[in-house]
Design a protein around this motif. Structure first.
Motif, PDB file in Angstrom:
ATOM      1  N   ILE A  45       0.815  -1.215   0.000  1.00 18.94           N
ATOM      2  CA  ILE A  45       0.000   0.000   0.000  1.00 18.94           C
ATOM      3  C   ILE A  45       0.849   1.264   0.000  1.00 18.94           C
ATOM      4  CG2 ILE A  45      -1.959  -1.117   1.139  1.00 18.94           C
ATOM      5  CD1 ILE A  45      -1.078   0.298   3.742  1.00 18.94           C
ATOM      6  N   GLY A  46       2.178   1.097  -0.011  1.00 15.42           N
ATOM      7  CA  GLY A  46       3.070   2.248   0.034  1.00 15.42           C
ATOM      8  C   GLY A  46       2.793   3.300  -1.026  1.00 15.42           C
ATOM      9  N   PRO A  47       2.698   2.918  -2.321  1.00 16.11           N
ATOM     10  CA  PRO A  47       2.429   3.932  -3.345  1.00 16.11           C
ATOM     11  C   PRO A  47       1.119   4.677  -3.126  1.00 16.11           C
ATOM     12  CG  PRO A  47       3.284   1.929  -4.353  1.00 16.11           C
ATOM     13  CD  PRO A  47       3.026   1.606  -2.911  1.00 16.11           C
ATOM     14  N   GLU A  48       0.066   3.952  -2.671  1.00 16.61           N
ATOM     15  CA  GLU A  48      -1.214   4.608  -2.400  1.00 16.61           C
ATOM     16  C   GLU A  48      -1.065   5.643  -1.293  1.00 16.61           C
ATOM     17  OE1 GLU A  48      -4.442   1.701  -1.760  1.00 16.61           O
ATOM     18  OE2 GLU A  48      -3.039   0.180  -2.478  1.00 16.61           O
ATOM     19  N   MET A  49      -0.338   5.277  -0.243  1.00 19.50           N
ATOM     20  CA  MET A  49      -0.196   6.171   0.901  1.00 19.50           C
ATOM     21  C   MET A  49       0.654   7.393   0.569  1.00 19.50           C
ATOM     22  SD  MET A  49      -2.061   4.876   3.292  1.00 19.50           S
ATOM     23  CE  MET A  49      -3.137   4.570   1.878  1.00 19.50           C
ATOM     24  N   VAL A  50       1.724   7.182  -0.189  1.00 16.69           N
ATOM     25  CA  VAL A  50       2.573   8.321  -0.558  1.00 16.69           C
ATOM     26  C   VAL A  50       1.792   9.304  -1.427  1.00 16.69           C
ATOM     27  CG1 VAL A  50       4.635   9.027  -1.827  1.00 16.69           C
ATOM     28  CG2 VAL A  50       4.742   7.072  -0.284  1.00 16.69           C
ATOM     29  N   ALA A  51       0.950   8.788  -2.322  1.00 13.88           N
ATOM     30  CA  ALA A  51       0.135   9.671  -3.157  1.00 13.88           C
ATOM     31  C   ALA A  51      -0.762  10.558  -2.296  1.00 13.88           C
ATOM     32  CB  ALA A  51      -0.701   8.844  -4.129  1.00 13.88           C
ATOM     33  N   ALA A  71     -17.194   9.184  11.108  1.00 14.66           N
ATOM     34  CA  ALA A  71     -17.481   8.937   9.691  1.00 14.66           C
ATOM     35  C   ALA A  71     -16.205   8.863   8.867  1.00 14.66           C
ATOM     36  CB  ALA A  71     -18.403  10.033   9.146  1.00 14.66           C
ATOM     37  N   ASN A  72     -15.097   9.382   9.421  1.00 14.78           N
ATOM     38  CA  ASN A  72     -13.815   9.370   8.715  1.00 14.78           C
ATOM     39  C   ASN A  72     -12.914   8.227   9.159  1.00 14.78           C
ATOM     40  OD1 ASN A  72     -14.452  11.769   7.290  1.00 14.78           O
ATOM     41  ND2 ASN A  72     -13.849  12.995   9.065  1.00 14.78           N
ATOM     42  N   HIS A  73     -13.437   7.279   9.906  1.00 14.53           N
ATOM     43  CA  HIS A  73     -12.627   6.170  10.391  1.00 14.53           C
ATOM     44  C   HIS A  73     -12.631   5.026   9.386  1.00 14.53           C
ATOM     45  CE1 HIS A  73     -12.870   7.366  14.940  1.00 14.53           C
ATOM     46  NE2 HIS A  73     -12.390   8.323  14.172  1.00 14.53           N
ATOM     47  N   THR A  74     -11.438   4.597   9.008  1.00 16.29           N
ATOM     48  CA  THR A  74     -11.275   3.455   8.119  1.00 16.29           C
ATOM     49  C   THR A  74     -11.486   2.155   8.910  1.00 16.29           C
ATOM     50  OG1 THR A  74      -8.921   3.848   8.485  1.00 16.29           O
ATOM     51  CG2 THR A  74      -9.803   4.522   6.352  1.00 16.29           C
ATOM     52  N   PRO A  75     -11.550   0.993   8.225  1.00 22.69           N
ATOM     53  CA  PRO A  75     -11.867  -0.252   8.931  1.00 22.69           C
ATOM     54  C   PRO A  75     -10.949  -0.597  10.099  1.00 22.69           C
ATOM     55  CG  PRO A  75     -12.195  -0.562   6.588  1.00 22.69           C
ATOM     56  CD  PRO A  75     -11.589   0.810   6.749  1.00 22.69           C
ATOM     57  N   ASP A  76      -9.672  -0.214  10.042  1.00 26.69           N
ATOM     58  CA  ASP A  76      -8.775  -0.528  11.158  1.00 26.69           C
ATOM     59  C   ASP A  76      -9.196   0.180  12.431  1.00 26.69           C
ATOM     60  OD1 ASP A  76      -7.877   1.801   9.567  1.00 26.69           O
ATOM     61  OD2 ASP A  76      -6.346   1.990  11.111  1.00 26.69           O
ATOM     62  N   LEU A  77      -9.981   1.256  12.289  1.00 23.19           N
ATOM     63  CA  LEU A  77     -10.489   1.990  13.451  1.00 23.19           C
ATOM     64  C   LEU A  77     -11.950   1.652  13.732  1.00 23.19           C
ATOM     65  CD1 LEU A  77      -8.890   5.493  12.742  1.00 23.19           C
ATOM     66  CD2 LEU A  77      -8.208   3.851  14.515  1.00 23.19           C
ATOM     67  N   GLY A  78     -12.441   0.618  13.058  1.00 26.87           N
ATOM     68  CA  GLY A  78     -13.810   0.199  13.299  1.00 26.87           C
ATOM     69  C   GLY A  78     -14.843   0.899  12.441  1.00 26.87           C
ATOM     70  N   LEU A 127      -4.437  -5.310   1.981  1.00 31.21           N
ATOM     71  CA  LEU A 127      -5.232  -4.111   1.705  1.00 31.21           C
ATOM     72  C   LEU A 127      -4.940  -3.505   0.340  1.00 31.21           C
ATOM     73  CD1 LEU A 127      -4.992  -2.246   5.142  1.00 31.21           C
ATOM     74  CD2 LEU A 127      -6.720  -3.888   4.374  1.00 31.21           C
ATOM     75  N   VAL A 128      -3.969  -4.046  -0.377  1.00 29.06           N
ATOM     76  CA  VAL A 128      -3.547  -3.439  -1.643  1.00 29.06           C
ATOM     77  C   VAL A 128      -4.707  -3.376  -2.637  1.00 29.06           C
ATOM     78  CG1 VAL A 128      -2.025  -3.679  -3.643  1.00 29.06           C
ATOM     79  CG2 VAL A 128      -1.164  -4.157  -1.356  1.00 29.06           C
ATOM     80  N   GLY A 129      -4.926  -2.194  -3.188  1.00 30.03           N
ATOM     81  CA  GLY A 129      -5.934  -2.011  -4.220  1.00 30.03           C
ATOM     82  C   GLY A 129      -7.362  -1.929  -3.730  1.00 30.03           C
ATOM     83  N   LYS A 130      -7.595  -2.088  -2.441  1.00 26.83           N
ATOM     84  CA  LYS A 130      -8.954  -2.076  -1.908  1.00 26.83           C
ATOM     85  C   LYS A 130      -9.432  -0.667  -1.542  1.00 26.83           C
ATOM     86  CE  LYS A 130      -8.717  -6.801  -0.106  1.00 26.83           C
ATOM     87  NZ  LYS A 130      -8.792  -7.668   1.100  1.00 26.83           N
ATOM     88  N   GLY A 131      -8.487   0.262  -1.439  1.00 31.18           N
ATOM     89  CA  GLY A 131      -8.869   1.634  -1.145  1.00 31.18           C
ATOM     90  C   GLY A 131      -9.365   1.873   0.261  1.00 31.18           C
ATOM     91  N   VAL A 132      -8.952   1.020   1.208  1.00 30.23           N
ATOM     92  CA  VAL A 132      -9.434   1.179   2.582  1.00 30.23           C
ATOM     93  C   VAL A 132      -8.302   1.372   3.587  1.00 30.23           C
ATOM     94  CG1 VAL A 132     -11.570  -0.088   2.181  1.00 30.23           C
ATOM     95  CG2 VAL A 132      -9.526  -1.331   2.930  1.00 30.23           C
ATOM     96  N   GLN A 140      -9.710   7.573   0.262  1.00 33.48           N
ATOM     97  CA  GLN A 140      -9.919   8.875  -0.355  1.00 33.48           C
ATOM     98  C   GLN A 140     -10.964   9.703   0.387  1.00 33.48           C
ATOM     99  OE1 GLN A 140     -10.403   8.666  -4.591  1.00 33.48           O
ATOM    100  NE2 GLN A 140      -8.307   7.932  -4.912  1.00 33.48           N
ATOM    101  N   ASP A 141     -11.864   9.040   1.112  1.00 37.42           N
ATOM    102  CA  ASP A 141     -12.809   9.789   1.959  1.00 37.42           C
ATOM    103  C   ASP A 141     -12.043  10.556   3.036  1.00 37.42           C
ATOM    104  OD1 ASP A 141     -14.942   8.624   0.578  1.00 37.42           O
ATOM    105  OD2 ASP A 141     -15.162   6.986   2.029  1.00 37.42           O
TER     106      ASP A 141
END
Length: 358
Positions: free
Chosen positions: A14-20, A330-337, A287-292, A343-344
Motif C-alpha cells: 500500500i506504500g504507493p497509495e499512501m505516498v500519493a 465517519a472518517n474512520h477506516t476499517p482498522d479503526l472500526g 489491503l492493496v488495491g482495496k482503497g481502505v 480517499q474519503d
C-alpha cells in the motif's frame, strides 16, 4: 518563496497509495501557507525494479537522494520477494547510507480514536519513542554455514558502539529536555544481554550527567511492555535499541488505536543528508488495491516532515486538521472500526485545511 524538493518513494504494497495521499496533503498545506512550495519527484524504487534489474535502488540512487530536502517513503516489502531482501535492499539501505540514526515515533491518542486501554486519557498517552536506527540488533552482522546439513548454523550479531549509543542517548535527552515533562525512560535488557546492553546502560548514565534538568529512569524491555499497558501516564520520552524500539512502537500504535495511524521520522540530526518520513504500518498486502488503508499515519509523517524543514506553523495546522478529521467517526477506516475509504479521509483532510484559515 522557499521551494522544497521532496523525493517520493512509494515502494511496495500500500506504500504507493499512501505516498500519493501524503503528497496531496503536503501540496495542500503549501498552497494554504503561500510561503513555500513543494516540488515532488517520484522514484520507482521497489520490488518491480528489483525483479527486472536485480536492484531496488539504481546505481546512482543514493547520490541522487543527496539533492533532496526530504524523502517521503511508503513501505518496503513485496509478497513475492523475501522480506530481508526488500528491507536491506531499500529502506535500510537508505537509512544507513544517509546516516538517519534517529528514528522518531510519536504516539498520542488522537481526537475521536478509542484506545483498547480502558479509561486512558490523551494526557496519559502522549509519548515520543526514539529508536537507535543504525546498528544494534539490525547491524547486519552474522552469517550462515553448513547450509542444508544437520549442523546448519546461523548467527545474528548485535553490534553496539560507544559512538552510536552516545549520540542517540544525547539526542534522546535533548528531545526530553524540549518536552514539557522533561522525562526520559531508557529501555534496556542488560540482565540478559550482558555486553552490548551493559554498555548501553553505562553510556546512558554518563550522558545523563549533562542533563540535570531531565528526570530519567531505566526499564527492562519486557517490563516496559507491562508499564506501557498498565501505567501509560508514567511515560513520556522513551529511547531504545533498534529491535526493542521497533517492537515497542508497534505496541504503542496499537494502544493509541491502530498501527495505521503511527508516523515515523528517520532523522540525520547533523543535516548533512536528507531525512526520510514514513508511516509505520508496512506493506499491508491484504489491503492493496482495496482503497481502505488508513492514510493518517502518512499524514502525521508529513507533519514530522514539515517540522523538520522548519515549517512549524504549517506542521501544527496539518496536525490540527488531522485531529478534526479523526474526531468524526465517519472518517474512520476499517482498522479503526469504521467504513470510510482512503480517499474519503483525504477529502476530509483537504476540506479541513481549506475551511480553517485561522
Amino acid at each position: 518563496m522557499k521551494q522544497y524538493k521532496i523525493a517520493a518513494i512509494g515502494g511496495d504494497g500500500i506504500g504507493p497509495e499512501m505516498v500519493a495521499e501524503g503528497v496531496r496533503a503536503l501540496q495542500a498545506i503549501a498552497e494554504r501557507a503561500g510561503s513555500f512550495k513543494i516540488e515532488v519527484d517520484w522514484l520507482d524504487w521497489g520490488a518491480e525494479r528489483f525483479k527486472c534489474s536485480g536492484r531496488f535502488i539504481p546505481e546512482d540512487g543514493m547520490a541522487k537522494l543527496a539533492g533532496y530536502d526530504a524523502i517521503l517513503f511508503g513501505s518496503a516489502g513485496a509478497a513475492d520477494v523475501p522480506d530481508h531482501e526488500t528491507l536491506w535492499g531499500l529502506r535500510l539501505a537508505i537509512c544507513q547510507t544517509l546516516d538517519q540514526y534517529a528514528n522518531l515515533r510519536p504516539t498520542r491518542l488522537l481526537a475521536g480514536i478509542r484506545s483498547p486501554l480502558a479509561e486512558v486519557t490523551p494526557e496519559a498517552l502522549d509519548w515520543l519513542i526514539i529508536r537507535e536506527n543504525s546498528e544494534g540488533e539490525y547491524a547486519g552482522h552474522g552469517g550462515r554455514s553448513h547450509r542444508g546439513s544437520h549442523h546448519e548454523t546461523a548467527t545474528e550479531v548485535s553490534l553496539f558502539t560507544r559512538h552510536a549509543i552516545e549520540r542517540i542517548m544525547r539526542y534522546a535527552f535533548e528531545c526530553a529536555q524540549d518536552r514539557p515533562r522533561r522525562q526520559l525512560t531508557v529501555v534496556t535488557k542488560s540482565n540478559a544481554q550482558r555486553h552490548g546492553m551493559v554498555l548501553w546502560d553505562e553510556i546512558a548514565q554518563e550522558v545523563a550527567c549533562s542533563f540535570p534538568d531531565v528526570r530519567w529512569d531505566r526499564m527492562l524491555v519486557d517490563a516496559m511492555t507491562v508499564r506501557m499497558v498498565r501505567d501509560p501516564g508514567s511515560l513520556d520520552t522513551i529511547v531504545a535499541s533498534n529491535l526493542h524500539a521497533d517492537i515497542l512502537s508497534d505496541l504503542a500504535a496499537a494502544l493509541a488505536g491502530s498501527i495505521g495511524i503511527g508516523p515515523t521520522a528517520n532523522i540525520d540530526p547533523s543535516g548533512r543528508h536528507p531525512s526520510m518520513f514514513e508511516p509505520i504500518h508496512g506493506s499491508a498486502f491484504d489491503l492493496v488495491g482495496k482503497g481502505v488503508a488508513n492514510p493518517i499515519g502518512m499524514f502525521w509523517s508529513s507533519v514530522l516532515l514539515l517540522d523538520h524543514l522548519g515549517e512549524h506553523r504549517s506542521a501544527q495546522i496539518l496536525l490540527g486538521a488531522i485531529e478534526r478529521v479523526t474526531a468524526d467517526p465517519a472518517n474512520h477506516t476499517p482498522d479503526l472500526g469504521g467504513t470510510a475509504r482512503t480517499q474519503d479521509v483525504t477529502r476530509a483532510l483537504l476540506a479541513a485545511l481549506s475551511g480553517d484559515r485561522s
